[in-house]
Design a protein around this motif. Structure first.
Motif, mmCIF file in Angstrom:
data_model
loop_
_atom_site.group_PDB
_atom_site.id
_atom_site.type_symbol
_atom_site.label_atom_id
_atom_site.label_comp_id
_atom_site.label_asym_id
_atom_site.label_seq_id
_atom_site.Cartn_x
_atom_site.Cartn_y
_atom_site.Cartn_z
ATOM 1 N N GLY A 10 0.820 -1.203 0.000
ATOM 2 C CA GLY A 10 0.000 0.000 0.000
ATOM 3 C C GLY A 10 0.852 1.251 0.000
ATOM 4 O O GLY A 10 1.607 1.491 0.929
ATOM 5 N N GLY A 11 0.778 2.028 -1.052
ATOM 6 C CA GLY A 11 1.409 3.337 -1.091
ATOM 7 C C GLY A 11 2.919 3.378 -1.091
ATOM 8 O O GLY A 11 3.502 4.331 -0.590
ATOM 9 N N LEU A 12 3.563 2.376 -1.635
ATOM 10 C CA LEU A 12 5.027 2.366 -1.703
ATOM 11 C C LEU A 12 5.485 2.077 -3.134
ATOM 12 O O LEU A 12 4.897 1.229 -3.806
ATOM 13 N N PRO A 13 6.549 2.745 -3.593
ATOM 14 C CA PRO A 13 7.081 2.433 -4.926
ATOM 15 C C PRO A 13 7.769 1.067 -4.912
ATOM 16 O O PRO A 13 8.251 0.614 -3.870
ATOM 17 N N ASP A 14 7.810 0.407 -6.056
ATOM 18 C CA ASP A 14 8.388 -0.937 -6.146
ATOM 19 C C ASP A 14 9.807 -1.007 -5.604
ATOM 20 O O ASP A 14 10.157 -1.923 -4.870
ATOM 21 N N ARG A 15 10.624 -0.040 -5.977
ATOM 22 C CA ARG A 15 12.015 -0.044 -5.525
ATOM 23 C C ARG A 15 12.098 0.071 -3.999
ATOM 24 O O ARG A 15 12.919 -0.564 -3.359
ATOM 25 N N GLY A 16 11.220 0.888 -3.436
ATOM 26 C CA GLY A 16 11.191 1.055 -1.982
ATOM 27 C C GLY A 16 10.780 -0.218 -1.268
ATOM 28 O O GLY A 16 11.295 -0.536 -0.193
ATOM 29 N N VAL A 17 9.870 -0.974 -1.862
ATOM 30 C CA VAL A 17 9.411 -2.230 -1.261
ATOM 31 C C VAL A 17 10.553 -3.235 -1.202
ATOM 32 O O VAL A 17 10.755 -3.903 -0.187
ATOM 33 N N ILE A 18 11.304 -3.337 -2.272
ATOM 34 C CA ILE A 18 12.422 -4.285 -2.310
ATOM 35 C C ILE A 18 13.440 -3.956 -1.219
ATOM 36 O O ILE A 18 13.914 -4.841 -0.508
ATOM 37 N N ARG A 19 13.758 -2.688 -1.077
ATOM 38 C CA ARG A 19 14.705 -2.274 -0.026
ATOM 39 C C ARG A 19 14.156 -2.587 1.357
ATOM 40 O O ARG A 19 14.886 -3.070 2.229
ATOM 41 N N LEU A 20 12.871 -2.295 1.572
ATOM 42 C CA LEU A 20 12.259 -2.549 2.878
ATOM 43 C C LEU A 20 12.249 -4.032 3.215
ATOM 44 O O LEU A 20 12.518 -4.417 4.352
ATOM 45 N N ILE A 21 11.950 -4.860 2.241
ATOM 46 C CA ILE A 21 11.930 -6.305 2.486
ATOM 47 C C ILE A 21 13.317 -6.792 2.902
ATOM 48 O O ILE A 21 13.453 -7.588 3.833
ATOM 49 N N LYS A 22 14.343 -6.301 2.241
ATOM 50 C CA LYS A 22 15.711 -6.684 2.611
ATOM 51 C C LYS A 22 16.029 -6.264 4.041
ATOM 52 O O LYS A 22 16.615 -7.019 4.810
#
Length: 106
Positions: A10-22
């Motif tokens: 919800g409300g996050l750019p794809d690149r930001g999601v990948i970084r957050l998951i890591k």
């Protein structure tokens, strides 16, 4: 820790999601990030946690039981995301068995 294949965002750019998951997988600090998991207890459908809460020892010890199905930049968006997840499950299955839905889709 399991990150579901069909991760709701919800409300996050794809690149930001990948970084957050890591960061989440490595138990690193994450500013204003909320995750939605299958219940860690036997009660409830889904649970919302501040990602930094998972850095506590008790959650690190149950790392193999944490199944993340959603991620959001605020608690408010996480609540809306939970609603969307439940709506999707009901539309696709006609029921509310969240655990079965994600165990077959992962």
């Amino acid at each position: 820790m399991i990150i579901d294949k069909q991760l709701y965002v919800g409300g996050l750019p794809d690149r930001g999601v990948i970084r957050l998951i890591k960061k989440i997988k490595k138990f690193k600090p994450c500013a204003s990030t909320y995750i939605i998991t299958l219940p860690l207890s036997l009660e409830g459908m889904l649970e919302i946690y501040n990602a930094n809460e998972l850095r506590q020892r008790r959650y690190m010890q149950m790392e193999d039981r944490i199944h993340i199905v959603g991620i959001a930049p605020s608690k408010r968006i996480a609540v809306y995301l939970v609603r969307d997840i439940i709506d999707d499950i009901y539309r696709k299955t006609g029921g509310f068995d969240v655990n079965s839905y994600f165990s077959t889709d992962s």
